[in-house]
Design an enzyme around this catalytic site. Structure first.
Site, PDB file in Angstrom:
ATOM      1  N   GLY A  45       7.268 -14.539   2.519  1.00 31.79           N
ATOM      2  CA  GLY A  45       8.607 -14.375   1.482  1.00 31.79           C
ATOM      3  C   GLY A  45       8.451 -15.820   0.524  1.00 31.79           C
ATOM      4  N   VAL A 169      -7.161   8.357   0.577  1.00 31.53           N
ATOM      5  CA  VAL A 169      -7.656   8.494  -0.442  1.00 31.53           C
ATOM      6  C   VAL A 169      -9.237   8.347  -0.302  1.00 31.53           C
ATOM      7  CG1 VAL A 169      -8.150   7.799  -3.066  1.00 31.53           C
ATOM      8  CG2 VAL A 169      -6.302   7.667  -2.511  1.00 31.53           C
ATOM      9  N   TYR A 322      -3.545 -11.619  -3.316  1.00 30.32           N
ATOM     10  CA  TYR A 322      -3.958 -12.472  -2.683  1.00 30.32           C
ATOM     11  C   TYR A 322      -2.995 -13.821  -1.664  1.00 30.32           C
ATOM     12  CZ  TYR A 322      -6.590 -16.776  -0.742  1.00 30.32           C
ATOM     13  OH  TYR A 322      -6.808 -17.324   0.387  1.00 30.32           O
ATOM     14  N   ASN A 324      -0.361 -14.391  -3.551  1.00 32.01           N
ATOM     15  CA  ASN A 324       0.907 -14.177  -4.190  1.00 32.01           C
ATOM     16  C   ASN A 324       1.516 -13.037  -4.273  1.00 32.01           C
ATOM     17  OD1 ASN A 324       0.845 -17.287  -4.396  1.00 32.01           O
ATOM     18  ND2 ASN A 324      -0.844 -16.838  -4.720  1.00 32.01           N
ATOM     19  N   GLY A 325       1.059 -11.874  -3.624  1.00 28.51           N
ATOM     20  CA  GLY A 325       1.928 -10.684  -3.520  1.00 28.51           C
ATOM     21  C   GLY A 325       3.287  -9.928  -3.853  1.00 28.51           C
ATOM     22  N   ILE A 326       3.884 -10.819  -3.455  1.00 30.58           N
ATOM     23  CA  ILE A 326       5.443 -11.079  -3.505  1.00 30.58           C
ATOM     24  C   ILE A 326       5.825 -11.624  -4.157  1.00 30.58           C
ATOM     25  CG2 ILE A 326       7.494 -11.276  -2.365  1.00 30.58           C
ATOM     26  CD1 ILE A 326       5.748  -9.251  -0.585  1.00 30.58           C
ATOM     27  N   LYS A 493     -28.566   2.065  -1.185  1.00 28.27           N
ATOM     28  CA  LYS A 493     -29.638   2.091  -2.123  1.00 28.27           C
ATOM     29  C   LYS A 493     -29.791   3.212  -2.115  1.00 28.27           C
ATOM     30  CE  LYS A 493     -34.269   0.121  -2.707  1.00 28.27           C
ATOM     31  NZ  LYS A 493     -34.940   0.747  -2.024  1.00 28.27           N
ATOM     32  N   GLY A 554     -45.601   0.689  -1.278  1.00 30.07           N
ATOM     33  CA  GLY A 554     -46.078  -0.009  -1.108  1.00 30.07           C
ATOM     34  C   GLY A 554     -47.422   0.072  -1.989  1.00 30.07           C
TER      35      GLY A 554
HETATM   36  N1  GLY Z   1       2.021 -16.909   0.525  1.00 34.95           N
HETATM   37  C1  GLY Z   1       1.523 -17.704   1.758  1.00 34.95           C
HETATM   38  C2  GLY Z   1      -0.219 -16.757   2.189  1.00 34.95           C
HETATM   39  O1  GLY Z   1      -0.518 -16.220   2.011  1.00 34.95           O
HETATM   40  O2  GLY Z   1      -0.053 -17.511   3.540  1.00 34.95           O
END
Ligand code: GLY
Length: 652
Positions: A45, A169, A322, A324-326, A493, A554
């Site tokens: 957080g 999904v 990555y 920084n989602g919160i 493939k 081949g």
């Molecule tokens: N925002 C910190 C981490 O992803 O560890």
């Protein structure tokens, strides 16, 4: 069932977008695979755009804008919930302190203030004795992400957002550039618009380059005998952060591990966290441990999120946040709602468009081209040191340095195969799923024969005569790659070959199978005759590459389809991989000189008298052809032109 907006993903991004879209009048349904598994619960957080030292300017701007929305956004959410006892998201503008062990240079960052040893120790007593000072980031802060997600979910409920948990999904069927529904384990869902906010799981149904990056964490409790909180601001150290909550818990994070979706905490992971945390704030050593957990950050190759329009008119992306989602939830919700409801695209969004990963090579970041070294050490220094700006080969968002792919079939023995794969310098090896399944000669022990942590497996559907068979085998191939530890490998493939004599691919079956496999989230690399119209159609249905043949499989006949391959290359916006028929390095070089993005060569290596030596020759030829293509060949002339021109020479 028809909804205005269907959101795939019930973590903080999906919920934040859901609430915002609902507030703007949309009917919203959120489909969630497993609410408890969302990275949003695992996070610490921190709201730390300044302390995280984000190098990308657009990302930094996005993160700061989001942090500035946080106070109002969290207050709004609390007001929206009808549950009276959910009145706190733990938002705390507490600032972040980043102690260091070595004197740091002033970076000129106006949001950071340097504190020397005395100042930092006065500000935060009890730091490790080897802390020499630190940076103070007064604008950063934190939120209690678990409290926040509860508030968000009840706010969504209160507003009438439909939330369905336990929905996996399976495919996103598309027709003529539009999503026509979402196929799930419980049936088909339809909506006017679709939003993918599925975090680290996004590439299970779409070829998006989002992969899990595991973070292990733990929490301690402030001992009861301490009446006051010993820490009141986040400590951000080297590879460690310590986030004290007002409820007396202290969150410690986090490892960063590229191990797919491997579950569990490990002694090594927790030990490294504790060691770094205790060094930074020694008295933690005696605090009681409260909880251990882990989560999966959704990482993209450039560590930036994927936001905005997709390849379909009615599909939007908000994934890949990555670390920084919160932090990015409020700005993501605002920008995505603006985009979906008002067709208003904030200029910042251009930096996060998914197409940055599917750009053809000429538009991507330059890198140095060199012959991929073979282990026998016979690498030509003149070749490896030549510097020609090039870009990596990017297929479905995954980058490869080598432009030569090989296979595992037809070798005399497994050692020759291993040596040849190494000498070829390839990073992608195609494997016939059927032959592995039936333990065909040369395909036993394949799991151990190659180092699958370094080689990307390209399962192929060789031996399939119909689209249906190929689809079935492709699904098995995905399982096979998973078993080898390539959890996120969705490559296939595609070979649909009804005729046993010429082994020519069936264009109609290939197109049908490709359409279905794209819907199921595969990165499809179809093997085709060198037919420019078919190549275009396959690109339009969403294939990751096209693989036109040079001559029958081949046959070693060399480039028999040059004119058509040239047209395919000219028109393609996806990589063109010349596959089948190349017999000698000169032909490999020629195909690369034409501008092919990569080659797949198996028989010419496996059936050579000395397979590893031929593999190395093909490695060099691929690099040579690529360099020549980038260097630009001289124009052809009808008549001779002297090598030592007379113009400009001194006469008399
Ligand atoms: N925002 C910190 C981490 O992803 O560890």
């Amino acid at each position: 069932m028809t909804n205005d907006v269907l959101i795939i993903g019930g973590g903080i991004i999906g919920l934040a977008c859901g609430v915002e879209l609902r507030l703007r009048g949309a009917n919203v349904t959120v489909l969630c695979r497993d609410f408890t598994a969302a990275a949003s619960h695992a996070a610490a957080g921190m709201l730390a755009p300044d302390a995280e030292n984000i190098p990308n300017e657009a990302m930094l701007a996005l993160c700061r804008r989001s942090r500035n929305l946080y106070l109002d956004w969290t207050q709004k959410l609390v007001q929206l919930t009808t549950e009276k006892d959910l009145n706190n998201t733990g938002y705390w503008s507490c600032g972040i302190l980043a102690p260091v062990y070595q004197q740091a240079e002033d970076t000129g960052d106006k949001t950071a203030y340097w504190l020397d040893k005395d100042a930092i120790n006065q500000y935060q007593p009890g730091l490790g004795t080897d802390v020499v000072g630190g940076w103070w980031y007064p604008e950063d802060g934190q939120v209690d992400n678990r409290a926040l997600i509860k508030v968000l979910r009840t706010a969504a409920d209160s507003l009438g957002v439909v939330f369905q948990d336990g929905i996996t999904v399976e495919a996103i069927p598309q027709q003529q550039g539009k999503v026509i529904g979402v196929q799930t384990n419980t049936g088909l869902f339809r909506a006017d618009h679709y939003l993918v906010a599925a975090g680290a799981w996004a590439n299970q149904f779409l070829p998006l380059p989002v992969r899990p990056r595991k973070g292990q964490m733990l929490s301690l409790r402030v001992p009861d005998f301490l009446t006051e909180l010993p820490l009141t601001r986040v400590l951000f150290g080297e590879n460690i952060y310590i986030v004290p909550r007002r409820d007396r818990s202290i969150i410690i994070g986090a490892t960063s591990e590229d191990v797919g979706f491997a579950a569990d905490n490990t002694p090594g992971g927790i030990q490294s966290l504790l060691q770094s945390a205790i060094r930074l704030y020694p008295q933690l050593e005696n605090y009681p441990i409260q909880e251990l957990w882990w989560g999966f950050r959704p990482a993209t190759p450039d560590e930036l999120p994927i936001l905005g329009h997709s390849h379909c008119d009615n599909l939007t992306f908000a994934t890949g946040h990555y670390r920084n989602g919160i932090l990015l939830a409020p700005i993501t919700a605002t920008l995505i709602a603006d985009l979906i409801c008002k067709q208003k695209a904030d200029p910042l969004l251009a930096n996060f468009h998914y197409s940055r990963f599917s750009a053809v090579s000429s538009t991507t970041t330059p890198m140095l081209i060199h012959a991929t070294p073979a282990t026998n050490g016979n690498r030509h220094p003149e070749i490896s040191d030549l510097i020609v700006p090039d870009s990596p080969l990017i297929i479905a968002g995954k980058s490869f340095k080598s432009r030569l792919m090989t296979g595992t079939g037809k070798y005399r023995n497994i050692q020759e195969m291993q040596q040849s794969v190494t000498a070829s310098g390839c990073q992608i090896v195609t494997v016939a799923v059927r032959r592995v399944q039936t333990n065909a000669p040369g395909h036993e022990g394949l799991a151990e024969a190659l180092d699958w942590s370094k080689i990307w497996m390209l399962p192929n559907t060789a031996g399939c005569q119909t689209a249906e068979e190929a689809i079935r085998v492709a699904r098995l191939g995905r399982e096979m790659a998973k078993l080898l530890g390539q959890e996120d490998n969705n490559f296939v493939k595609l070979e649909v070959i009804p005729d046993a004599k010429y082994l020519l691919p069936d264009p109609i079956g290939t197109l049908q199978a490709a359409e279905q496999l794209v819907r199921e989230g595969f990165a499809v690399l179809p093997y085709i005759n060198a037919d420019p119209m078919l190549a275009k159609r396959l690109e339009e249905v969403g294939c990751a590459t096209v693989m036109p043949l040079a001559a029958p499989i081949g046959s070693g006949q060399g480039l028999k389809t040059t004119a058509n391959i040239q047209i395919i290359i000219e028109n393609a916006h996806i990589p063109v991989v010349v596959d089948a028929g190349i017999g000698a390095p000169s032909e490999a070089a020629e195909a690369m000189e034409l501008g092919a993005d990569a080659l797949l060569i198996n028989s010419a290596i496996a059936l050579a008298e000395n397979a590893p030596a031929m593999a190395y020759a093909m490695n060099l030829a691929t690099v040579a052809g690529r360099m020549a293509y980038l260097a630009g060949r001289m124009p052809m002339k009808n008549y001779a032109s002297a090598s030592s021109p007379l113009t400009g020479t001194i006469t008399g």
